[in-house]
Write a protein that holds these residues in place. Structure first.
Motif, mmCIF file in Angstrom:
data_model
loop_
_atom_site.group_PDB
_atom_site.id
_atom_site.type_symbol
_atom_site.label_atom_id
_atom_site.label_comp_id
_atom_site.label_asym_id
_atom_site.label_seq_id
_atom_site.Cartn_x
_atom_site.Cartn_y
_atom_site.Cartn_z
ATOM 1 N N ASP A 122 -2.103 2.399 -4.839
ATOM 2 C CA ASP A 122 -1.777 3.762 -4.430
ATOM 3 C C ASP A 122 -2.781 4.731 -5.040
ATOM 4 O O ASP A 122 -2.702 5.064 -6.217
ATOM 5 N N ILE A 180 -8.162 -4.237 8.534
ATOM 6 C CA ILE A 180 -6.957 -4.948 8.107
ATOM 7 C C ILE A 180 -7.167 -6.459 8.136
ATOM 8 O O ILE A 180 -6.716 -7.182 7.239
ATOM 9 N N TYR A 191 0.274 3.276 12.641
ATOM 10 C CA TYR A 191 -0.786 2.677 13.455
ATOM 11 C C TYR A 191 -0.280 2.419 14.881
ATOM 12 O O TYR A 191 0.928 2.373 15.131
ATOM 13 N N VAL A 242 2.274 -1.663 4.447
ATOM 14 C CA VAL A 242 1.870 -0.263 4.253
ATOM 15 C C VAL A 242 3.169 0.540 4.182
ATOM 16 O O VAL A 242 3.828 0.779 5.188
ATOM 17 N N GLU A 244 4.474 10.647 1.352
ATOM 18 C CA GLU A 244 3.038 10.657 1.549
ATOM 19 C C GLU A 244 2.368 11.869 0.918
ATOM 20 O O GLU A 244 2.966 12.941 0.821
ATOM 21 N N PHE A 299 -4.812 6.116 4.067
ATOM 22 C CA PHE A 299 -4.522 4.903 4.842
ATOM 23 C C PHE A 299 -4.625 5.119 6.353
ATOM 24 O O PHE A 299 -4.638 4.162 7.126
ATOM 25 N N ASP A 303 4.057 -2.219 8.981
ATOM 26 C CA ASP A 303 3.674 -0.812 9.061
ATOM 27 C C ASP A 303 4.965 -0.002 8.995
ATOM 28 O O ASP A 303 5.502 0.421 10.021
ATOM 29 N N LEU A 336 0.843 -1.196 0.000
ATOM 30 C CA LEU A 336 0.000 0.000 0.000
ATOM 31 C C LEU A 336 0.873 1.238 0.000
ATOM 32 O O LEU A 336 1.606 1.499 0.956
#
Length: 438
Positions: A358, A403, A423, A388, A330, A395, A418, A324
């Motif tokens: 994406d 998830i 997260y 990710v 970002e 996201f 991650d 992802l």
């Protein structure tokens, strides 16, 4: 009357050569004060701007529709201008040597239409000496004019940070320089129109070039240190983010984080500095060590994913792995020099054909540069592992329950990486997730 005053009165125009993530926002900013011609050789990009579409997402469609910039792919329009700003990319070759092709090409194009009394300011990141030793001879050859007599040059390094809505052209101090005192004054006055936080007058063009190239080199080295710490702490079974949060309570601790270092600045600029140093007989130690660490992080993340899969008894070859995020940072559509491609390629070495999603990235650019066609979030199902890789806004609101639905129902522990630590790790039950973050 000075050139600055003639620009203000509308008697003369400013040109912006190169309408990418850096050039276009500068053109739009100047157009609020003076007449601007925005030139780019890419006719398709220019056509989008003329339609009021901002493919970079730096200023937004509304600003493009409202701007008075005369967008064009016709270099003849450059002849109408007296103050020229060149903002083209300066990438590196496969062997990490500087690729000056874009800036040389822009100089050749501009030189053909350069007129007496002009000032040319370069914004592209280069090693000290490029403006005067590489670009000026090209301008002179193509124009038949003499630098210092018929036209002048300056340098004002770009500091626009793609995707950053806080540190904008209007809010940051702008470095300016000129080949002589008179040129410096003109360049400073022109840039003060848009650099509302003020300008810093460098004592020479080479000083300004050097200042820019070390800014990103410094960041690169600091991030490399964090990446090395991350690798060490993983071996100690210590969570790096928790360590940095604790250390960050000290007043003078530098707030850097581990991560992938890509894009057209931080992952590139240090090579310009070390190339010039090599030509002078000095072999960089710290800078190149940092580059090696950062260039290897994609491979390290992919290997960490495979190790987690093996530990969870997940067959590696032919596994369904979702990635992802593909951009270099970002909330930015730019995929140039993204290091997520290193994760992708390394996983393929293990017989995995990753699914890449994406929603922010320029899909045409990704397909052209890497041959990758993006899937959608609906395709993220029956996964054996998910990475990710980029902290896009899209996201951030995903929950652990969301998830869980990405994995095959028969899957025991879910391998979840991650990379940016976006997260809360405490929400991932160890009985259900093999959670990993850089």
């Amino acid at each position: 009357m000075s050139l600055y005053e003639r620009l203000l009165s509308g008697e003369e125009k400013l040109s912006l050569v190169g309408l990418g993530y850096v050039g276009m926002p500068i053109a739009v900013a100047f157009a609020k004060k003076i007449k601007v011609v925005g030139y780019d050789f890419n006719a398709e990009k220019v056509a989008l701007y003329k339609k009021g579409i901002d493919p970079t997402r730096e200023v937004g469609d509304a600003a493009i529709k409202e701007t008075s910039v005369d967008f064009t792919a016709d270099p003849e329009k450059l002849r109408e201008c007296k103050f020229h700003v060149v903002a083209v990319p300066t990438p590196v070759n496969e062997d990490h040597t500087p690729d000056l092709t874009p800036v040389e090409s822009a100089s050749r194009t501009l030189g053909k239409y350069l007129t007496k009394g002009s000032i040319v300011v370069y914004e592209s990141t280069v090693y000290p000496g490029v403006t005067e030793d590489v670009c000026v001879p090209i301008l002179e050859k193509e124009s038949g004019l003499k630098c210092g007599v018929d036209f002048k040059v300056g340098y004002s390094p770009e500091r626009i940070n793609p995707g950053d809505k806080v540190h904008r052209l209007e809010t940051i101090t702008k470095i300016v320089s000129g080949m002589d005192k008179e040129t410096l004054e003109e360049v400073a006055n022109v840039y003060k129109l848009v650099a509302l936080a003020g300008v810093h007058e460098a004592e020479s063009i080479k000083v300004a070039e050097a200042a820019k190239v070390i800014e990103n080199s410094q960041r690169d080295i600091n991030i490399a240190f964090m990446n090395e710490l991350s690798m060490i702490f993983h071996k100690m079974d210590i969570d790096t983010k928790s360590v940095l949060e604790a250390a960050g309570t000290k007043w003078n601790f530098l707030n850097f984080k581990p991560g992938l270092v890509g894009g057209h600045c931080i992952g590139v600029d240090p090579y310009y500095l070390t190339y010039k140093a090599e030509s002078l007989g000095y072999h960089s130690q710290i800078i190149l060590s940092g580059r090696r660490i950062n260039d290897d992080m994609g491979k390290y993340i992919a290997e960490s994913c495979v190790k987690k899969m093996i530990a969870c008894d997940v067959p590696v070859k032919g596994a369904r792995v979702g990635i992802l995020g593909f951009t270099f940072k970002e909330n930015c559509p730019d995929t140039r020099n993204t290091k997520v491609i290193d994760i992708y390629n390394e996983l393929k070495e293990y017989g995995i054909d990753p699914i890449v999603v994406d929603p922010t990235a320029d899909s045409d650019e990704a397909n052209r540069l890497y041959g990758i066609a993006f899937d959608t979030m609906d395709d993220i199902h029956d996964m054996d592992a998910v990475i990710v890789a980029v902290a896009h806004e899209e996201f951030l609101g995903i929950t652990t329950e969301d998830i869980k639905k990405w994995y095959a129902p028969s899957r025991g522990k879910r391998v979840f990486l991650d990379v940016k630590g976006i997260y809360n790790k405490n929400e991932f039950d160890e009985a259900e997730f093999a959670y990993w973050r850089l």
